[in-house]
Write an enzyme that holds these catalytic residues in place. Structure first.
Site, short mmCIF file in Angstrom:
data_model
loop_
_atom_site.label_atom_id
_atom_site.label_comp_id
_atom_site.label_asym_id
_atom_site.label_seq_id
_atom_site.Cartn_x
_atom_site.Cartn_y
_atom_site.Cartn_z
N ASP A 219 0.84 -1.19 0.00
CA ASP A 219 0.00 0.00 0.00
C ASP A 219 0.88 1.25 0.00
OD1 ASP A 219 -2.23 1.60 0.10
OD2 ASP A 219 -2.41 1.51 2.28
N GLU A 253 -2.36 10.14 -0.57
CA GLU A 253 -3.60 9.36 -0.48
C GLU A 253 -3.89 8.97 0.96
OE1 GLU A 253 -6.18 5.77 -0.33
OE2 GLU A 253 -4.12 6.03 0.39
N GLU A 280 -5.02 -0.03 -5.66
CA GLU A 280 -4.98 0.13 -4.21
C GLU A 280 -4.60 -1.18 -3.53
OE1 GLU A 280 -4.89 1.52 -1.51
OE2 GLU A 280 -5.22 3.62 -1.91
N HIS A 356 -0.63 -1.86 6.58
CA HIS A 356 -0.31 -0.66 7.37
C HIS A 356 0.55 -0.98 8.59
CE1 HIS A 356 -3.51 2.44 5.85
NE2 HIS A 356 -2.70 2.01 4.90
#
EC number: 3.4.-.-
Length: 900
Positions: A219, A253, A280, A356
């Site tokens: 990501d 983003e 994405e 993340h």
């Protein structure tokens, strides 16, 4: 007596059914009608006989039907069947690149080159908007590679490059609603077009920024790497393009879609864009899923269907994502809402446990994952850039599309209006099938209608009690502090909740078989409950189609194929009973609906299980997962319920399921399954946010009324700090954070307005923080407007990320402001939240708000606050670093400094 004579006929029928041969087959219709007649009292009251012929109480035309289906054979057959289908699904998911596809050849996408781009980008480290890593180093690398690509390009094409630094503001209803403001952020934009130029373009979008403390490989660095390689292949191609391809490498983003807004609302090339592809990630690697298209541009779906080499797409994912139950959003929303442009949204969804986190590294993304994504993006972009439809895309905006891939081999797509016609045709077929039975004199005499509706009630009761049972277990597990025990061991959830759901369904139907349907033919009951399941799925099909949901095609599959199967095996069942041949043909007919159901169920759990580990402190994840498992059990068991009535017994099956559930329950209660893992091969960390903060509270005169400092701690899952406290004793319930009732968002520096999801947090006292460049915030002016409102003008300077909060007092309302579209947007709870970020060398932030005052009050009109977040640079805290080091290796503590 009439009833007695009917019962005697049934008993004679069953005795005759035990003979190995004879005229049983030819007399079946008469016997079937006779076997049904004692069922008149099943739901309607009256006396019942409990004399049964064998444990199953089943009668039939042959020995197979008379003795009933072997429980071991049925249970083992169904278990092996589902396991085989699951293995087939897993095999299709592991096949990332289809055999025969050209890989690494001239003019084809080269995953190894894309991996080289990926490793260079991630080697820079975390790339937070406003940091030198994002604004200078990454931008420099991208421009360097684009320049090399331009030097190799074919003379047929022209490449133009622009670095955009937009400033703007907008409001969005994501996370309950808030407003975003950005200043001098970065976009790297590349336009590839024919040498003579182009009037229309297709946009490819990725983002090179990342969240703090994560290298952001999946990501979204891998997507930018794929786009660089696609740019290289297209620019060196000897095939001329009809339209331009714009590659947007956006640098903000993760700041809630700011950079894409800056491009689509301000860049001069934005007016050329007729369609877009957004790349994405919601996971790390695997297959990239098409989970959003449109809106209402079926030609885009057809383009993907025609061009994609390794398709993986689902309209189900689209409708689930757009329902809002997944707390995430992408740049797709910005292009759709602010640019009015149709597009395709793709994302990697596998292994969301490390999304993340520090584990999102380049080495975890398989080269085949990069290859398949590159093949697909290249093919679709080339298709669109040479398509006649792109130039007049607005003419093809009519309705939605039903689309879904078949095990990644190909995609089936058709207009939703065609889908509605197909769905209603399937419904009509079921109405004719059931209507014939319900209205036929033979069935009417035998009270088939009563048996059918009684069976419908029993089925719904079994499903309801199954759901209640697993919810009771889930609530109990949550209350004793053993939530998420399945997070690192998914099989635990199946053994705990799945077995409980199946056992309860079997138990309810076994009771019905034993005490309601006395002396009933097992074959007849199997037929009744098959019809009941068919009717339920038909009801879902009708409801979903009526609501205009494209996902109704699933129900159509679950009605059409079982109905065809039933019509095909019915004759064999009557002649030979429920033997091995019947089971084989029955399961073969159910192959497509059950295979596709397991395919979708995998996607559901692959997406939702990791999300439940970061869904906040207020949503009990066990309750959610137990409900999903119960729903899946209801679906998968629906056409297997008839086996309960065809089988001689279900005792051993229920005993086995109950034993597995009980043992798992006891192990979970004892804490045998730890939720998290630091296993390098498959980490599943607990997410914790640490902020070393200094808070200052002022009164109306600007005087300081309170000032404190500490480490503010948020656990992003339901277990809070219960697993951390044994390792860090100072983090315990004695330091639970108190809400400042008079301050916006309880007086804490929320980075995003997720306060309604995380209500449990901790505040560990610590020394004050002293940033090198502290934030400054002041009221510049206060003036009365001609329309009797108060205009308050503010200015602020500070780090790259800040948050501004407003709470209106009683008698005051916020009427307008200089942010977004001018209309203030409230967050959940009634406060106003503004997310601010800037790139390098931003100017002072000036803005104003207007307050409409109905009556003057001593506490003033509004309370305002600003939070400054220091993610990068030298603004570190030794106390914060020391605390972070204490966290066990199965956690991922993301830490930064806040002040003001």
């Amino acid at each position: 007596m009439e009833w007695a004579s009917e019962s005697g006929a049934v008993r004679r029928h069953r005795i005759g059914g035990e003979r190995r041969d004879g005229p049983a087959a030819t007399q079946q219709p008469e016997r079937e009608a006779l076997a049904q007649e004692p069922l008149a009292d099943a739901c309607g009251g009256g006396a019942r006989t409990r004399k049964r012929s064998g444990e199953g109480g089943g009668g039939g035309a042959s020995r197979g039907a008379g003795t009933g289906l072997s429980e071991a054979r049925a249970a083992l057959g169904l278990a092996l069947y589902l396991l085989a289908l699951r293995a087939l699904v897993q095999l299709s998911l592991r096949q990332l690149v289809l055999r025969g596809a050209a890989v690494g050849q001239q003019g084809e996408f080269d995953a190894h080159q894309a991996r080289d781009y990926l490793e260079h980008i991630t080697s820079i480290g975390p790339r937070i908007t406003g940091s030198p890593e994002n604004e200078i180093l990454t931008v420099h690398y991208l421009l360097e590679q684009i320049k090399l690509i331009e030097a190799q390009s074919n003379s047929l094409h022209k490449i133009s490059v622009d670095v955009q630094r937009p400033t703007g503001s907008f409001s969005i209803d994501f996370l309950g609603g808030f407003t975003s403001y950005y200043d001098n952020i970065t976009n790297v934009v590349v336009k590839l077009e024919p040498r003579a130029g182009a009037q229309h373009a297709v946009l490819a979008n990725c983002h090179f920024d990342s969240v703090a403390n994560s290298p952001g490989a999946s990501d979204d660095a891998v997507s930018c790497s794929v786009m660089l390689e696609v740019l290289r292949v297209l620019s060196t191609s000897s095939e001329a393009l009809s339209h331009a391809v714009i590659f947007l490498f956006n640098g903000a983003e993760e700041n809630v879609l700011q950079a894409s807004h800056g491009f689509i609302t301000q860049h001069p090339w934005a007016s050329l864009v007729r369609a877009f592809i957004n790349l994405e990630a919601a996971g790390v690697g695997g297959k990239e899923l098409v989970f959003q298209t449109g809106p209402e541009n079926p030609w885009l779906v057809q383009a993907y269907v025609s061009a994609a080499k390794h398709p993986f797409a689902s309209v189900v994912a689209q409708e689930v994502f757009q329902s809002g139950i997944i707390p995430s959003d992408t740049d797709f929303r910005i292009y759709r809402d602010f640019g009015n442009i149709p597009g395709i949204d793709l994302a990697f969804i596998e292994n969301g446990y490390i999304y993340h986190t520090k584990y999102d590294t380049a080495d975890r993304i398989l080269t085949d994952s990069i290859q398949r994504a590159g093949d697909n993006i290249l093919a679709v972009l080339k298709y669109l850039a040479t398509s006649d439809m792109l130039a007049s895309s607005s003419k093809y905006q009519h309705g939605n599309m039903v689309f879904f891939d078949v095990l990644g081999l190909f995609v089936i797509a058709y207009p939703s209006r065609v889908g509605s016609i197909i769905n209603y045709m399937v419904v009509m077929a079921v109405v004719l099938y059931l209507g014939r039975k319900l209205l036929h004199p033979k069935y009417k005499t035998a009270t088939y209608t009563k048996d059918f509706f009684c069976g419908l009630g029993i089925t719904l009761i079994s499903w309801f009690t199954s759901l209640v049972t697993v919810l009771i277990i889930a609530v109990f597990i949550s209350l004793i502090g053993q939530s998420l025990s399945w997070y690192n061991h998914f099989y635990v959830s199946v053994c705990l909740y799945g077995t409980a759901a199946v056992a309860k369904i079997i138990f309810i139907h076994t009771l019905a078989k034993r005490f309601y349907y006395v002396n009933a033919s097992g074959q007849y009951l199997g037929e009744v409950f098959f019809d009941v399941s068919l009717c339920v799925h038909c009801g879902f099909l009708t409801a979903l189609t009526y609501r205009g949901l494209c996902s109704a095609f699933i129900s159509a599959v679950w009605v059409a194929f079982p109905l065809l199967t039933k019509l095909c095996v019915q004759k064999d069942l009557k002649q030979h009973g429920a033997g091995g041949k019947f089971i084989a043909f029955y399961l073969l007919g159910m192959f497509i609906p059950y295979l596709y159901a397991l395919y979708l169920i995998w996607a559901v759990f692959e997406m939702f299980t990791p999300i439940l580990g970061r869904s906040g402190s207020e949503i009990p994840p066990d309750v959610v997962l137990a409900s999903i498992l119960a729903g899946c059990t209801m679906i998968l068991s629906s056409y297997f319920i008839n086996f309960i009535y065809l089988a001689k017994s279900t005792k051993r099956t229920m005993l086995s399921l109950t034993l597995v559930c009980t043992v798992t329950f006891l192990l979970v209660c004892s804490g045998s399954f730890f939720p998290y893992s630091s296993n390098p091969a498959s980490p599943k960390p607990k997410r914790v946010f640490l902020q070393h903060i200094t808070r200052t509270f002022h009164d109306l005169d600007g005087s300081i009324v309170k000032r404190d400092s500490g480490v503010w701690i948020n656990g992003f899952d339901y277990t809070g700090m219960s697993h951390v406290t044994p390792h860090i004793s100072e983090i315990n319930d004695s330091i639970r954070a108190d809400c400042e009732e008079n301050a916006p968002l309880c007086g804490f520096p929320w980075y995003l307005p997720v306060h309604f999801l995380i209500r449990k947090n901790w505040y560990l006292p610590a020394p004050e923080v002293s940033p090198r460049e502290p934030a400054h915030f002041r009221l510049v002016s206060k003036e009365q407007t001609p329309w009797d409102s108060i205009k308050l003008t503010f200015e602020a300077t500070g780090p790259s990320h800040m948050s501004f909060y407003v709470r209106t007092h009683k008698g005051a309302t916020l009427s307008q402001w200089s942010l977004g579209n001018g209309t203030p947007v409230t967050s959940k709870g009634g406060d106003y939240f503004v997310f601010y970020s800037h790139g390098l060398q931003a100017s002072t932030w000036h803005f104003w708000i207007e307050v409409q005052v109905l009556e003057e009050r001593p506490e003033g009109m509004v309370t305002v606050a600003i939070a400054a977040h220091y993610f990068s640079g030298e603004d570190r805290s030794s106390q914060l670093d020391a605390l972070r080091e204490k966290f066990p290796d199965w956690t991922f503590p993301s830490a930064w400094v806040y002040a003001h």
